[in-house]
Design a protein around this motif. Structure first.
Motif, PDB file in Angstrom:
ATOM      1  N   PRO A   1      50.921  34.911  29.069  1.00 23.34           N
ATOM      2  CA  PRO A   1      52.365  35.231  29.932  1.00 23.34           C
ATOM      3  C   PRO A   1      52.024  36.047  31.458  1.00 23.34           C
ATOM      4  CG  PRO A   1      52.988  35.524  27.819  1.00 23.34           C
ATOM      5  CD  PRO A   1      51.002  35.134  27.813  1.00 23.34           C
ATOM      6  N   LEU A   2      51.297  36.934  31.259  1.00 20.66           N
ATOM      7  CA  LEU A   2      50.272  38.201  32.447  1.00 20.66           C
ATOM      8  C   LEU A   2      49.372  37.916  32.649  1.00 20.66           C
ATOM      9  CD1 LEU A   2      52.398  40.689  31.360  1.00 20.66           C
ATOM     10  CD2 LEU A   2      53.310  39.212  33.153  1.00 20.66           C
ATOM     11  N   ALA A   3      48.551  37.848  34.302  1.00 23.34           N
ATOM     12  CA  ALA A   3      47.578  38.042  34.896  1.00 23.34           C
ATOM     13  C   ALA A   3      46.774  39.234  34.339  1.00 23.34           C
ATOM     14  CB  ALA A   3      47.489  37.262  36.115  1.00 23.34           C
ATOM     15  N   GLN A   4      45.608  39.775  34.249  1.00 19.92           N
ATOM     16  CA  GLN A   4      45.346  40.723  35.103  1.00 19.92           C
ATOM     17  C   GLN A   4      45.475  41.764  35.843  1.00 19.92           C
ATOM     18  OE1 GLN A   4      42.368  41.423  32.412  1.00 19.92           O
ATOM     19  NE2 GLN A   4      42.777  43.532  32.276  1.00 19.92           N
ATOM     20  N   ASP A   5      45.843  41.161  36.774  1.00 18.62           N
ATOM     21  CA  ASP A   5      45.819  42.669  37.203  1.00 18.62           C
ATOM     22  C   ASP A   5      47.844  42.558  37.545  1.00 18.62           C
ATOM     23  OD1 ASP A   5      47.301  40.025  38.225  1.00 18.62           O
ATOM     24  OD2 ASP A   5      46.220  40.031  40.554  1.00 18.62           O
TER      25      ASP A   5
ATOM     26  N   GLY B   1      36.598  46.639  29.319  1.00 23.31           N
ATOM     27  CA  GLY B   1      37.330  45.431  29.310  1.00 23.31           C
ATOM     28  C   GLY B   1      36.465  44.358  29.796  1.00 23.31           C
ATOM     29  N   GLU B   2      35.676  44.523  30.890  1.00 22.55           N
ATOM     30  CA  GLU B   2      34.546  43.036  31.306  1.00 22.55           C
ATOM     31  C   GLU B   2      34.288  42.964  30.714  1.00 22.55           C
ATOM     32  OE1 GLU B   2      33.997  44.669  35.339  1.00 22.55           O
ATOM     33  OE2 GLU B   2      35.574  43.728  36.172  1.00 22.55           O
ATOM     34  N   ALA B   3      33.206  43.735  29.321  1.00 20.21           N
ATOM     35  CA  ALA B   3      32.631  43.622  29.072  1.00 20.21           C
ATOM     36  C   ALA B   3      33.034  42.538  27.817  1.00 20.21           C
ATOM     37  CB  ALA B   3      31.432  44.848  28.507  1.00 20.21           C
ATOM     38  N   ALA B   4      34.811  43.140  27.326  1.00 31.73           N
ATOM     39  CA  ALA B   4      34.801  42.361  26.081  1.00 31.73           C
ATOM     40  C   ALA B   4      35.221  41.201  26.657  1.00 31.73           C
ATOM     41  CB  ALA B   4      36.149  42.967  25.758  1.00 31.73           C
ATOM     42  N   VAL B   5      35.692  41.122  27.585  1.00 31.21           N
ATOM     43  CA  VAL B   5      35.883  39.412  28.713  1.00 31.21           C
ATOM     44  C   VAL B   5      35.242  38.753  28.966  1.00 31.21           C
ATOM     45  CG1 VAL B   5      37.044  38.076  30.077  1.00 31.21           C
ATOM     46  CG2 VAL B   5      38.082  40.682  29.256  1.00 31.21           C
ATOM     47  N   THR B   6      33.535  38.968  28.417  1.00 29.28           N
ATOM     48  CA  THR B   6      32.481  38.063  28.635  1.00 29.28           C
ATOM     49  C   THR B   6      32.701  37.735  26.882  1.00 29.28           C
ATOM     50  OG1 THR B   6      31.962  39.709  30.526  1.00 29.28           O
ATOM     51  CG2 THR B   6      30.062  38.414  29.044  1.00 29.28           C
ATOM     52  N   ALA B   7      32.533  38.937  26.610  1.00 24.41           N
ATOM     53  CA  ALA B   7      32.147  38.834  24.485  1.00 24.41           C
ATOM     54  C   ALA B   7      32.614  37.044  24.104  1.00 24.41           C
ATOM     55  CB  ALA B   7      32.087  39.702  23.900  1.00 24.41           C
ATOM     56  N   ALA B   8      34.277  37.415  24.537  1.00 22.83           N
ATOM     57  CA  ALA B   8      35.531  36.340  24.249  1.00 22.83           C
ATOM     58  C   ALA B   8      35.289  35.272  24.794  1.00 22.83           C
ATOM     59  CB  ALA B   8      36.619  37.265  24.643  1.00 22.83           C
TER      60      ALA B   8
ATOM     61  N   GLY C   1      41.547  28.495  29.731  1.00 16.49           N
ATOM     62  CA  GLY C   1      40.766  29.670  30.169  1.00 16.49           C
ATOM     63  C   GLY C   1      41.110  30.863  30.233  1.00 16.49           C
ATOM     64  N   ASN C   2      42.233  31.306  30.339  1.00 15.73           N
ATOM     65  CA  ASN C   2      42.833  32.822  30.991  1.00 15.73           C
ATOM     66  C   ASN C   2      42.110  32.984  30.051  1.00 15.73           C
ATOM     67  OD1 ASN C   2      43.858  31.900  33.179  1.00 15.73           O
ATOM     68  ND2 ASN C   2      45.446  30.250  31.755  1.00 15.73           N
ATOM     69  N   CYS C   3      41.661  34.431  30.110  1.00 13.39           N
ATOM     70  CA  CYS C   3      41.231  35.655  29.268  1.00 13.39           C
ATOM     71  C   CYS C   3      41.766  37.201  29.532  1.00 13.39           C
ATOM     72  CB  CYS C   3      40.180  35.676  28.735  1.00 13.39           C
ATOM     73  SG  CYS C   3      39.561  36.944  27.279  1.00 13.39           S
ATOM     74  N   VAL C   4      42.217  38.007  29.111  1.00 14.12           N
ATOM     75  CA  VAL C   4      42.936  38.997  30.402  1.00 14.12           C
ATOM     76  C   VAL C   4      42.263  40.196  28.648  1.00 14.12           C
ATOM     77  CG1 VAL C   4      44.234  38.605  30.910  1.00 14.12           C
ATOM     78  CG2 VAL C   4      44.941  38.942  29.310  1.00 14.12           C
ATOM     79  N   TYR C   5      42.089  41.385  29.441  1.00 12.56           N
ATOM     80  CA  TYR C   5      42.096  42.814  28.038  1.00 12.56           C
ATOM     81  C   TYR C   5      42.991  43.798  28.622  1.00 12.56           C
ATOM     82  CZ  TYR C   5      40.399  45.414  32.240  1.00 12.56           C
ATOM     83  OH  TYR C   5      39.737  45.909  33.715  1.00 12.56           O
ATOM     84  N   LEU C   6      43.575  43.889  27.120  1.00 15.70           N
ATOM     85  CA  LEU C   6      44.636  44.620  27.334  1.00 15.70           C
ATOM     86  C   LEU C   6      44.683  46.245  26.811  1.00 15.70           C
ATOM     87  CD1 LEU C   6      46.050  41.313  26.560  1.00 15.70           C
ATOM     88  CD2 LEU C   6      48.502  43.017  26.239  1.00 15.70           C
ATOM     89  N   PHE C   7      43.933  47.148  28.186  1.00 16.47           N
ATOM     90  CA  PHE C   7      43.157  48.301  27.949  1.00 16.47           C
ATOM     91  C   PHE C   7      42.487  48.544  26.587  1.00 16.47           C
ATOM     92  CE2 PHE C   7      47.396  47.819  30.484  1.00 16.47           C
ATOM     93  CZ  PHE C   7      46.676  47.603  31.375  1.00 16.47           C
ATOM     94  N   GLU C   8      42.429  49.973  26.423  1.00 11.21           N
ATOM     95  CA  GLU C   8      41.629  50.418  25.181  1.00 11.21           C
ATOM     96  C   GLU C   8      42.585  51.068  23.788  1.00 11.21           C
ATOM     97  OE1 GLU C   8      41.752  53.575  27.280  1.00 11.21           O
ATOM     98  OE2 GLU C   8      41.413  51.993  27.738  1.00 11.21           O
TER      99      GLU C   8
END
Length: 659
Positions: A322-326, A256-263, A219-226
Motif C-alpha cells: 500500500p505504501l512506499a518507503q518514503d 533498515g536498509e540492511a534488513a531490506v537487503t536480507a529480505a 519486487g517492492n520491499c520496505v522497512y517499517l522502522f524498528e
C-alpha cells in the motif's frame, strides 16, 4: 482479494487475525484442539473445525488435518499466525500443492532462514554483518567445544532450527560448556525436532533491536522502522517498544536498509522481522530472520497507524504494498507487555490453573488489549502460558510509559500467579525510564524488580479479611461515602480468622475482630481500626478504614483470595481458625514438583551430600527445562523419581534427611 481465510493457530493471535479479516469482509474459519473447544477464537470465527487432541503435535502441528479442514470449509487461504507451523516450509509447500494461499513467504524463503547456520551463511554472502561464531554442520561435541574455545568465553549456544529462547544457553566457561550444550540440544530436540546448534560470541551488554520488513510479489520491499526487545527473561521478550530508545535517524536507516537487503536476498514476500544485536559502540549484527508476523507487531502498528494483518492479506492476494518507503511515517511511541501465568520470584516458572478473575482497562486510542482468554478459562500445560498482550501508545516515550504504568495498575488477574506486578515494577524502574536497556537488564536490576509482590501490608490484610467476610455473608454494610447510619448490627460477637500471605512468603496472619454496627472492628497490636465497606457484584471493594477511604479489586474462589491494590495482585488463602503453619524445617525437607512435567535428569542419589544451590533435578514442562536446586546443604534421604517419569504438580520428588 481473498474471500475466506482459515487461521491455523489459537489464542490471541487467532483472535487478532479474525478481527482484521472480518473487518475486510472475509469469512473466517478457526481450528481447535480438544483443549480449546470452548476457546475465544473458536467463538469469534464464522466457522470452526476440530483437528485433534490437546497436545500440539496432535492438533496445531498436524499439517494434513489443517489442510483438510481448509478444503472441507472452502477456505481460500491459511494464515499461520506465529509459532506452530508458521515457519514450516513443508506446510507452506503443502498449501501451495493443495491450491490454498499460504499467508506468508514462499517455501524457499522459509527454508533459507529456517536454519540459523544456513541463514547466516546467506547473510555473509549478502554482506549483512554477523556476530563471530561457528555455524557449521559438524555437530560433534568436541568440534563444538573447540569452536567455543576459539571464539572465547562466554559463548551463546543456540538451537539452529529454533527461536523464542528455547534451546538457548550461555556457557560462561569451558568447565560448563558440555552441560550447557547437552541442555540446549535436549530443548532443541523437544521443541523443534532438531538438536543442531550453533555457537556465537556472547556480547556482554547488547541490545536486541529488530526491523519489521514487508515485501510484495512485485519486487517492492520496505522497512517499517524498528522495535527494541532488549528486556528479556529466559531469552524470551518481556517488554517491547517502538521506536528503540536512543535510535538516531542515521542508524535507523542503516539497519533498515540492511534488513531490506536480507529480505531481498532470499526473495522474500510478506511480513518478516530481521533481528539484530546492537552493541554499545553502535555496531549491529544479524541474529536471525523470523519469516512470519511477530508477537510484538502491535507496537509497529501503533507508531505507523497501519494494520499489518491487512497488509499480509493484501500481499497474499497479489496486491502491491500500500505504501512506499518514503510514504511511511513514524508517529509517537508504543510499548507492549506480555501478561504471563508465571512466577517471577521463582525464575519465571510457568503456572497452570483457572483464571478466576480477569479485568482489563477499557480500550481506547491509547490502550489496546490482545487476548484469547476469558474469565473462568484454564491455563494448561499444553500451550504457552501467555494470557494477553497489553499495548499502549502516546506522543512520546515518557508519556507512553506513564500510560503503561496506569494501564498495568488497572489490570486484575486472579486465580493463579502472574507477572503483572513484576511488569509494573519494571515500568516504574528509573533505569528503564531513562532507556538504559540491554538484554541483561533484568539480571542487573534483580534486587529492584524481585520479589515482584511485596509482603501483605496491614491495609492489604484488613481489606482481604473484610472482602472475605462480606462475600461470605453476601451483605453490604452500606455506602461508606455517603451514609453515617444504616449499618447492619451483628451484635457483640467475637471472632477470628487466619490468612496466609501466599504471594508474600507463605506467612500466616491471625486477625481478631468484632462485628459492630459500624462494620468490623479489628484488634491489632497498636490499634483497633473500624472498617466500613461495600462489595459490589463485579468485585469492587470500597472501604473506609478509620477515616481513610480505599478502593480495591476483590476475587474469591473457595478459600483462595485475590486482592488488587495499587497495581499489585496479592494472593492470600483463608486457613481457618485451626490453622497451624508448617515448620520451616519440615517444609525444607521435601522437594516437590512446582508444575506437571517430565523428569529429564536426576543429579543426586540417596545418601549423597549436596551443597546449597546444587542442581538436584531437571524438569521439562511447556517445552522448557527447569532445574530444581537445593535450598540448603544436606544429605539426600530418598529420591522418588527417575529420568523419563511423568510427574504431577506438588508430587514429592526427593527428601532430605532430618539434621
Amino acid at each position: 482479494m481473498l474471500k475466506s481465510v482459515l487461521i491455523a493457530n489459537r489464542g490471541e493471535i487467532a483472535c487478532r487475525v479474525i478481527r482484521t479479516a472480518k473487518r475486510m469482509g472475509l469469512r473466517t474459519i478457526a481450528v481447535y484442539s480438544d483443549a480449546d473447544a470452548q476457546a475465544l477464537h473458536v467463538a469469534q470465527a464464522d466457522e470452526a473445525v476440530r483437528i485433534g487432541g490437546p497436545l500440539a503435535r496432535d492438533s496445531y502441528l498436524k499439517a494434513d488435518a489443517i489442510i483438510e479442514a481448509a478444503k472441507k470449509t472452502g477456505a481460500g487461504a491459511i494464515h499461520p499466525g506465529y509459532g506452530f507451523l508458521s515457519e514450516n516450509a513443508a506446510f507452506a509447500q503443502a498449501c501451495a500443492e493443495a491450491k490454498i494461499v499460504f499467508v506468508g513467504p514462499p517455501p524457499s524463503a522459509i527454508r533459507a532462514m529456517g536454519g540459523k547456520s544456513e541463514a547466516k551463511a546467506l547473510m555473509a554472502k549478502a554482506n549483512v554483518p554477523l556476530v563471530p561464531g561457528y555455524h557449521g554442520e559438524d555437530q560433534d561435541p568436541k568440534v563444538l567445544e573447540k569452536a567455543a574455545d576459539k571464539i572465547g568465553y562466554p559463548v551463546l549456544i543456540k538451537a539452529s532450527a529454533g527461536g523464542g529462547g528455547k534451546g538457548m544457553k550461555v556457557a560462561a566457561s569451558k568447565a560448563e560448556f558440555r552441560d550447557q550444550l547437552a541442555s540446549a540440544q535436549r530443548e532443541a530436540k523437544s521443541s523443534f525436532g532438531d538438536d543442531r546448534v550453533l555457537i556465537e560470541k556472547y556480547l556482554e551488554r547488547p541490545r536486541h533491536v529488530e526491523i519489521q520488513v514487508f515485501a510484495d510479489s512485485h519486487g517492492n520491499c520496505v522497512y517499517l522502522f524498528e522495535r527494541d526487545c532488549s528486556i528479556q527473561r529466559r531469552h524470551q521478550k518481556v517488554i517491547e517498544e517502538a521506536p528503540a530508545p536512543g535510535m538516531t535517524a542515521a542508524l535507523r536507516k542503516r539497519m533498515g536498509e540492511a534488513a531490506v537487503t536480507a529480505a531481498k536476498s532470499i526473495g522474500y514476500v510478506g511480513a518478516g522481522t530481521v533481528e539484530f544485536l546492537l552493541d554499545e559502540d553502535g555496531s549491529f549484527y544479524f541474529m536471525e530472520m523470523n519469516t512470519r508476523l511477530q508477537v510484538e507487531h502491535p507496537v509497529t502498528e501503533l507508531i505507523t497507524g497501519l494494520d499489518l494483518v491487512e497488509w499480509q492479506l493484501r500481499v497474499a492476494s497479489d496486491e502491491k504494498l500500500p505504501l512506499a518507503q518514503d510514504q511511511l511515517v513514524l508517529n509517537g511511541h508504543a510499548f507492549e507487555v506480555r501478561l504471563y501465568a508465571e512466577d517471577p520470584d521463582r525464575d519465571f516458572l510457568p503456572q497452570t490453573g483457572r483464571i478466576a478473575h480477569l479485568r482489563f482497562p477499557a480500550e481506547n486510542g491509547h490502550v489496546r488489549i490482545d487476548t484469547g482468554i476469558t474469565e473462568g478459562k484454564e491455563i494448561s500445560t499444553y500451550y504457552d502460558p501467555m494470557i494477553a498482550k497489553l499495548i499502549v501508545w502516546d506522543r512520546d516515550r515518557m508519556s507512553a510509559l506513564a500510560q503503561l504504568r496506569r494501564t498495568l495498575g488497572e489490570t486484575e488477574i486472579g486465580g493463579l500467579i502472574t507477572n503483572t506486578a513484576f511488569l509494573a515494577r519494571l515500568a516504574g524502574n528509573k533505569a528503564f525510564a531513562k532507556g538504559d536497556v540491554d538484554t541483561g537488564f533484568i539480571g542487573r536490576h534483580e534486587k529492584e524488580l524481585l520479589p515482584s509482590v511485596p509482603a501483605a501490608s496491614e491495609d492489604v490484610l484488613l481489606l482481604a479479611a473484610t472482602g472475605l467476610l462480606l462475600s461470605e455473608r453476601q451483605v453490604s454494610l452500606g455506602d461508606p461515602w455517603s451514609s453515617s447510619d444504616g449499618w447492619r448490627h451483628y451484635g457483640g460477637a467475637h471472632d477470628h480468622l487466619s490468612l496466609i500471605d501466599v504471594s508474600g512468603g507463605q506467612t500466616a496472619h491471625k486477625l481478631v475482630f468484632d462485628y459492630a454496627k459500624d462494620g468490623f472492628v479489628f484488634h491489632l497490636k497498636r490499634a483497633a481500626p473500624i472498617v466500613r465497606a461495600s462489595l459490589s457484584v463485579d468485585g469492587r471493594l470500597i472501604a473506609d478504614i478509620s477515616g481513610r477511604r480505599m478502593a480495591a479489586g476483590f476475587a474469591r474462589t473457595g478459600d483462595d483470595i485475590a486482592l488488587f491494590l495499587d497495581g499489585i495482585s496479592y494472593r492470600l488463602k483463608r486457613a481457618g481458625i485451626a490453622f497451624e503453619d508448617e515448620s520451616g524445617e519440615a517444609a525444607a525437607l521435601k522437594v516437590t514438583a512446582p508444575m506437571p512435567g517430565r523428569i529429564i535428569a536426576v543429579h543426586v542419589a540417596a545418601g549423597k551430600m549436596v551443597e546449597k544451590g546444587a542442581p538436584l533435578i531437571v524438569l521439562e514442562a511447556m517445552k522448557m527445562e527447569h532445574t530444581l536446586k537445593a535450598g540448603h546443604a544436606g544429605k539426600i534421604e530418598h529420591v522418588g523419581c527417575k529420568s523419563g517419569d511423568q510427574i504431577r504438580e506438588g508430587q514429592e520428588l526427593l527428601r532430605f534427611a532430618a539434621s
